[in-house]
Design a protein around this motif. Structure first.
Motif, short mmCIF file in Angstrom:
data_model
loop_
_atom_site.label_atom_id
_atom_site.label_comp_id
_atom_site.label_asym_id
_atom_site.label_seq_id
_atom_site.Cartn_x
_atom_site.Cartn_y
_atom_site.Cartn_z
N PRO A 193 30.50 51.23 45.09
CA PRO A 193 29.27 50.90 45.80
C PRO A 193 28.29 52.07 45.89
CG PRO A 193 31.10 51.13 47.34
CD PRO A 193 31.68 51.12 45.96
N ILE A 194 28.81 53.29 45.94
CA ILE A 194 27.90 54.45 46.03
C ILE A 194 27.09 54.59 44.75
CG2 ILE A 194 27.82 56.97 46.15
CD1 ILE A 194 30.16 56.87 48.08
N THR A 195 27.74 54.39 43.59
CA THR A 195 27.04 54.53 42.32
C THR A 195 26.19 53.32 41.98
OG1 THR A 195 29.01 53.72 41.16
CG2 THR A 195 28.74 56.11 41.34
N SER A 196 26.28 52.27 42.76
CA SER A 196 25.37 51.13 42.60
C SER A 196 24.27 51.18 43.65
CB SER A 196 26.13 49.80 42.72
OG SER A 196 27.01 49.62 41.65
N GLY A 197 24.59 51.72 44.83
CA GLY A 197 23.59 51.82 45.89
C GLY A 197 22.44 52.72 45.53
N LEU A 241 17.26 44.25 46.43
CA LEU A 241 17.70 45.63 46.21
C LEU A 241 17.89 46.37 47.53
CD1 LEU A 241 15.54 46.49 43.09
CD2 LEU A 241 18.04 46.42 43.18
N LEU A 242 17.05 46.08 48.52
CA LEU A 242 17.25 46.69 49.84
C LEU A 242 18.54 46.18 50.47
CD1 LEU A 242 13.64 46.69 51.37
CD2 LEU A 242 15.05 48.68 50.79
N VAL A 302 24.15 47.15 51.85
CA VAL A 302 25.55 46.76 51.68
C VAL A 302 26.34 47.92 51.09
CG1 VAL A 302 27.11 45.31 50.31
CG2 VAL A 302 25.18 44.27 51.51
N PHE A 303 25.73 48.61 50.12
CA PHE A 303 26.42 49.68 49.42
C PHE A 303 26.30 51.03 50.13
CE2 PHE A 303 26.15 47.29 45.11
CZ PHE A 303 27.04 46.35 45.62
N VAL A 304 25.73 51.02 51.34
CA VAL A 304 25.85 52.15 52.25
C VAL A 304 26.94 51.84 53.27
CG1 VAL A 304 24.77 53.44 54.12
CG2 VAL A 304 23.51 53.05 52.02
N SER A 305 26.83 50.67 53.89
CA SER A 305 27.74 50.28 54.96
C SER A 305 29.19 50.18 54.48
CB SER A 305 27.29 48.95 55.57
OG SER A 305 25.98 49.03 56.07
N PHE A 359 27.05 43.76 59.25
CA PHE A 359 27.37 43.76 57.83
C PHE A 359 27.63 42.35 57.30
CE2 PHE A 359 30.50 43.88 54.36
CZ PHE A 359 29.85 44.69 53.46
N ALA A 360 28.33 41.52 58.08
CA ALA A 360 28.66 40.16 57.63
C ALA A 360 27.40 39.34 57.38
CB ALA A 360 29.55 39.47 58.67
N VAL A 361 26.39 39.52 58.21
CA VAL A 361 25.13 38.80 58.05
C VAL A 361 24.41 39.27 56.78
CG1 VAL A 361 22.85 38.38 59.05
CG2 VAL A 361 24.87 38.43 60.52
N ILE A 362 24.34 40.58 56.60
CA ILE A 362 23.70 41.15 55.40
C ILE A 362 24.40 40.65 54.14
CG2 ILE A 362 23.30 43.28 54.11
CD1 ILE A 362 21.36 43.01 56.35
N TRP A 363 25.74 40.62 54.16
CA TRP A 363 26.51 40.20 52.98
C TRP A 363 26.22 38.75 52.60
CZ3 TRP A 363 29.16 42.61 49.30
CH2 TRP A 363 29.98 41.84 48.47
#
Length: 484
Positions: free
Chosen positions: A340-344, A135-136, A141-144, A388-392
């Motif tokens: 992404p905002i409404t899922s983040g 979830l973190l 991801v859904f902030v960036s 971001f690519a690493v997080i994804w």
């Protein structure tokens, strides 16, 4: 175009036929009170109408996954659409239905509690940690992703100049507010409207493509291409495609979101529409964006070049403005940004509720909500500094492993209830094979073993887990409070 219409028809048919079958196997009880009434607290347990719960569920689960994933998956060709159809009907929607309905049956419990109840305490402790990590990652991801997209939109379409860090700060501020206020104040009030906007945006884009004189929907592809890897970068289809396209086919993130609406659903009979139906809706969105990516750029090489020059966000931008012009493009692009905002925000909300369950900390008082939310957002802010690519990539693996865990949990429940467990066991075995093969074979994220060895280990692992879940855990008696 006929192929696209046929694919959408298969998904809709899956809801009415296979969805009804899954509902029958589960066995709903319309007379049993749901947690929205038995645990009503005015904060997280709030009864809402079926249509609202559906639209909120759709937005909760549909982040950038059903857009970014299918765009990148389109690089494999129309085979991506085949996975969306099969995965959505037989794996993703089944996964979402059981993650939601098992939460309903267990008082609105979060996924770690459900996993622990049917797979044992070790599995519960693992999922508590793993779900928070997932979830973190989702929250970051859904902030960036939306921050980057909004920054590009504002800087390119207006005279204003904003920085990425400023936009990240604005979105994070909203997330803090949405995470701690009662669910019906922001999420229940505004998300149904955003859900409708999402649907109209998706339909508008595909309609513009159909009537376009410059582009042809799914033109130039043959039936055989559905079973062929057309990736211009020579990337292997197995198992990467099944990690790349997650949210449009099956996503473990959904298991963390379904309990949010399980706490708001008025009757068990609404479960198929809310949980199975929202996943089918997301599958249609994924099909639309996969078809747009395959059709708008004219060739696989052109699509690959567009994706390489700015990622899937650039593909969204070029497609939206190319098909709908400036005004329509802005509306469509904002529709994508909303996802992404409404899922983040609900990702962070789910994290708060999981930790609240773990520490047995009631959430009616706002100070208790802030006590949990503050460290979560601190860690999330730190993670936004990671590439971001690493997080994804880590998100993709963690996402699908969570999906496998939820499917095994549903399998244990069905086996212990003496019901047809194969509807969850088969997709659980497939997804277990996918994640094990992926982590063993991937040289950057995993161990870099040869594909043959990795695949063999994946298949063996899936078989062993199936034996333990069905043959051992499945023989145990079902808890009384989980029965219909």
């Amino acid at each position: 175009m006929l192929w696209f219409i046929f694919c959408v028809a298969l998904l809709v048919g899956g809801y009415f036929f296979y969805g009804a079958f899954v509902e029958k196997v589960f066995g709903i009880n319309e007379n049993r009170q749901t947690p929205a009434f038995t645990k009503a607290d005015g904060v997280d347990y709030v009864a809402m109408p079926k249509h609202k719960v559906y639209l909120v569920q759709l937005l909760n689960i549909a982040g950038v996954g059903p857009i970014f994933g299918p765009i990148m998956g389109a690089l494999y060709g129309p085979a991506a659409m085949l996975w969306i159809i099969v995965g959505c009907i037989f794996a993703g929607a089944v996964h979402d239905y059981f993650s939601g309905m098992l939460s309903v049956r267990n008082g609105g419990a979060s996924v770690p509690t459900i996993v622990g109840k049917y797979l044992g305490k070790p599995a519960k402790h693992f999922m508590n940690l793993f779900a928070i990590v997932l979830l973190l990652l989702v929250g970051v991801v859904f902030v960036s992703a939306p921050a980057g997209m909004l920054t590009s939109l504002i800087n390119e379409q207006t005279d204003l100049t904003v920085t990425l860090s400023t936009m990240v700060g604005i979105i994070f501020t909203y997330y803090v507010i949405a995470t701690i206020v009662p669910v019906d104040k922001i999420i229940g009030r505004f998300y149904p409207f955003f859900g409708a906007l999402l649907i109209f945006m998706s339909v508008g884009l595909v309609s513009a493509l159909i009537i376009s004189s410059e582009h042809t929907l799914m033109g130039g592809y043959e039936v055989a291409d559905m079973f062929t890897n057309l990736n211009p970068n020579d990337m292997p289809l197995w198992p990467a495609l099944f990690i790349t396209i997650a949210c449009g086919a099956i996503s473990g993130f959904h298991a963390t979101q379904s309990p949010l609406m399980a706490r708001c659903m008025e009757n068990e009979k609404n479960g198929r529409f809310v949980f199975y139906g929202a996943m089918i809706g997301e599958g249609i969105i994924a099909l639309i964006w996969c078809a747009l990516a395959l059709s708008f750029f004219g060739s696989m090489d052109s699509l690959a070049a567009a994706a390489a020059n700015g990622g899937p966000g650039a593909v969204v931008y070029e497609t939206s403005f190319g098909l709908l012009g400036v005004f329509g493009g802005i509306i469509a692009f904002l529709g994508v940004v909303i996802l992404p905002i409404t899922s983040g925000d609900t990702a962070f909300r789910s994290s708060r509720l999981i930790l609240a369950e773990y520490f047995n900390l009631e959430q009616v008082q706002i100070k208790n909500r802030l006590l949990i939310a503050a460290p979560l957002f601190t860690v999330g802010a730190i993670l936004t500094q990671v590439d971001f690519a690493v997080i994804w990539r880590y998100f993709g693996f963690a996402n699908q492993l969570t999906a496998a865990m939820m499917l095994w949990t549903a399998t244990a429940y069905l086996a212990r209830a003496g019901k047809l467990h194969w509807i969850t066991c088969v997709p659980a075995m497939f997804m277990t094979s996918v994640v094990v093969t992926y982590i063993l074979n991937d040289s950057g994220l995993g161990f870099g073993l040869p594909m043959q060895i990795s695949t063999a280990c994946g298949i063996v692992t899936a078989a062993v887990v199936a034996f333990v879940v069905v043959g051992v855990l499945g023989k145990q008696a079902l808890p009384e409070d989980a029965k219909a």
